[in-house]
Design an enzyme around this catalytic site. Sequence first.
Site, PDB file in Angstrom:
ATOM      1  N   SER A 245      39.419  67.307  43.904  1.00 11.62           N
ATOM      2  CA  SER A 245      38.481  66.451  44.615  1.00 11.62           C
ATOM      3  C   SER A 245      38.416  65.130  43.869  1.00 11.62           C
ATOM      4  CB  SER A 245      37.103  67.101  44.623  1.00 11.62           C
ATOM      5  OG  SER A 245      36.642  67.214  43.294  1.00 11.62           O
ATOM      6  N   LYS A 246      37.715  64.199  44.445  1.00 11.17           N
ATOM      7  CA  LYS A 246      37.581  62.880  43.816  1.00 11.17           C
ATOM      8  C   LYS A 246      37.045  63.026  42.388  1.00 11.17           C
ATOM      9  CE  LYS A 246      38.491  59.494  46.914  1.00 11.17           C
ATOM     10  NZ  LYS A 246      39.561  60.258  47.544  1.00 11.17           N
TER      11      LYS A 246
END
Length: 467
Positions: A245-246
Site C-alpha cells: 500500500s502507499k
Amino acid sequence: MSVVRTRFAPSPTGFLHLGGARTALFSWAYARRHGGTFVLRIEDTDVARSTPEAVRAILDAMAWLGLGYDEGPHYQMRRMDRYRAVIADMLARGLAYHCWMSTAELDELRSRQMAAGEKPRYDGRWRPENVAARGLVPPEGVAPVVRFRNPDGGVVAWDDRVKGPIEFANAELDDLVIARPDGTPTYNFCVVVDDLDMRITHVIRGDDHVNNTPRQINIFRALGHEPPVFAHVPTVLGEDGQKLSKRHGAVSVMEYEAAGYLPEAMVNFLARLGWAHGDDEVFGSREFAAWFDLDAISPSPSRFNTDKLHWVNQEHMKRMGASELGARLVPYLERAGLDPAAGPDPGEVALLLRDRVRTLVEMADAAHYFYTAPHPSRERIAEHLTEASRPAVKGIADAFADLPWTREAIGERLKSEAKKHGLKPPQLFMPLRVLVAGTPQTPSLDAVLVLIGRDAVRARIAAGLAN
Ligand code: GLU
C-alpha cells in the site's frame, strides 16, 4: 555466442515503485549474467494515463539504481505504423478478422451467458465462416474492431521458469480484440510484436501478467514464432503481509534516495525480495549479476521489511571506503542546510558516524556540529557544566592551545585533566561534549575534537564558559 535478450517494459503512468524496480533489476541481472542485452521499452499506449514526467521518473530511478540498458528506450507510441502493418498482414492471412459487434450486442450476449451460468465470452459470430453461413452484413457507418482468431481447441501451455508448468484451455480464451475501432492496437498485441521485433528471449515480469501470457503465446505462434521463455515473478507484499500500500513500500524508489538509502543497499534489498543465493545477505550489483538465476526465484510472494532494509543499508555503509561514503554524504549535508566545505572532510565524519546511524539522512543530521557551531541552551549547559567541572573545562581549554592535535594526545590529556581535578572522565567529557557539539551524545570525544579542529574547539568552549 550468447543470445539472451531481456527487457523491462514499464507503463509510464506513475513512478517506479519497489515491485517494478525489482522486475527491472531481475531482467537487467539476467542479461548481465549471460552477457546478453537488456532492452528498455516504454509502454505508453495508454495515452490518457502516460506522462513524460513518469518516463523521466522511471529513467531517473533506473539510473540511480545503476540499471543501465543496452537498447532503447523504445516507445510504443512511435511504433504505431509497425503494429498497423502487422494487423493488416494478419487480416490478409486470415489470422485476424473484422468484427462489427456493437457494445449493446456484446452486453446482451454477456447477460445471456451469465444467466445460463456460463463464463462470458465473445461467440465468434463475425468469424468469416460464420459471416458467410449466417449471411451477416456489416452495418453501415460502423467502424469494426479487429479480432485475433484464437485456436479453438487444445491447450496453451508453457513451463514458467518461476511458477513451473502452466496451462490454459483455448476454450477459455475468446478472440482477442487487437485493434480498436479507431485502428489503435491493443496492449497484448503490441507486447507480442515488440517482443518479436526486439528478439526478446526471456520475458521476466510481474505475475499480474500470467493471464495475458496464453493469449500472447497464441499470437506468437500465429505469427510463426515460438514464444520466449517466461518467468513470472510473484508480488512484493507489505510488511503486514497485505498488498503493498502507499504506506508500505508502494512509493517511488526515489523516495528511498530522499530518505538516505544507498542505491547499493536498495539493489541488495530488492534482490533479496524473493531470491536467494545460499546464505549471502550483503552483496553488490556485480556479485548479484554473477549469481542471478531464474530458478532461484521463490514462487511465493516476498515481504517488504523495513528493519532488513535498515540493516542492509548499514552494512553497505560499513563496507564503503571513507572517501566514497563521504561523497555520498555531501548532498545530504547540503539538503540539511550545511556547507560541507565549512568543516572536516565528510569522509572522516562518515567513518565516525556510520555505526550509529541507519541512513545518510540520519548521518547528516548527526553531523551538524561538525559544520556549524552549536548553540546549546543555558539550561542544557548548566546541566553538565557544574561548579565541580568548570575548572577542569577551563584547564583543558588552556591545554588545547599547544597540545599536538592528535587523538592520542587529546585522549591522554582529557584523562589526566579529569584526574587532576578529582573528576571521573565522564564528569569532564559530558560538559565538553555539550559545549563543543551541543549534545552529550557523540562518538568518541577525542575523535570528534580532532575533526572539529583546534580553533573551533577552543572558540566553542570559550563561548560556553562565558555563558
Ligand atoms: N507494461 C507492463 C506493466 O508495466 C509490462 C508488460 C510486460 O512486461 O509484458 O505492467
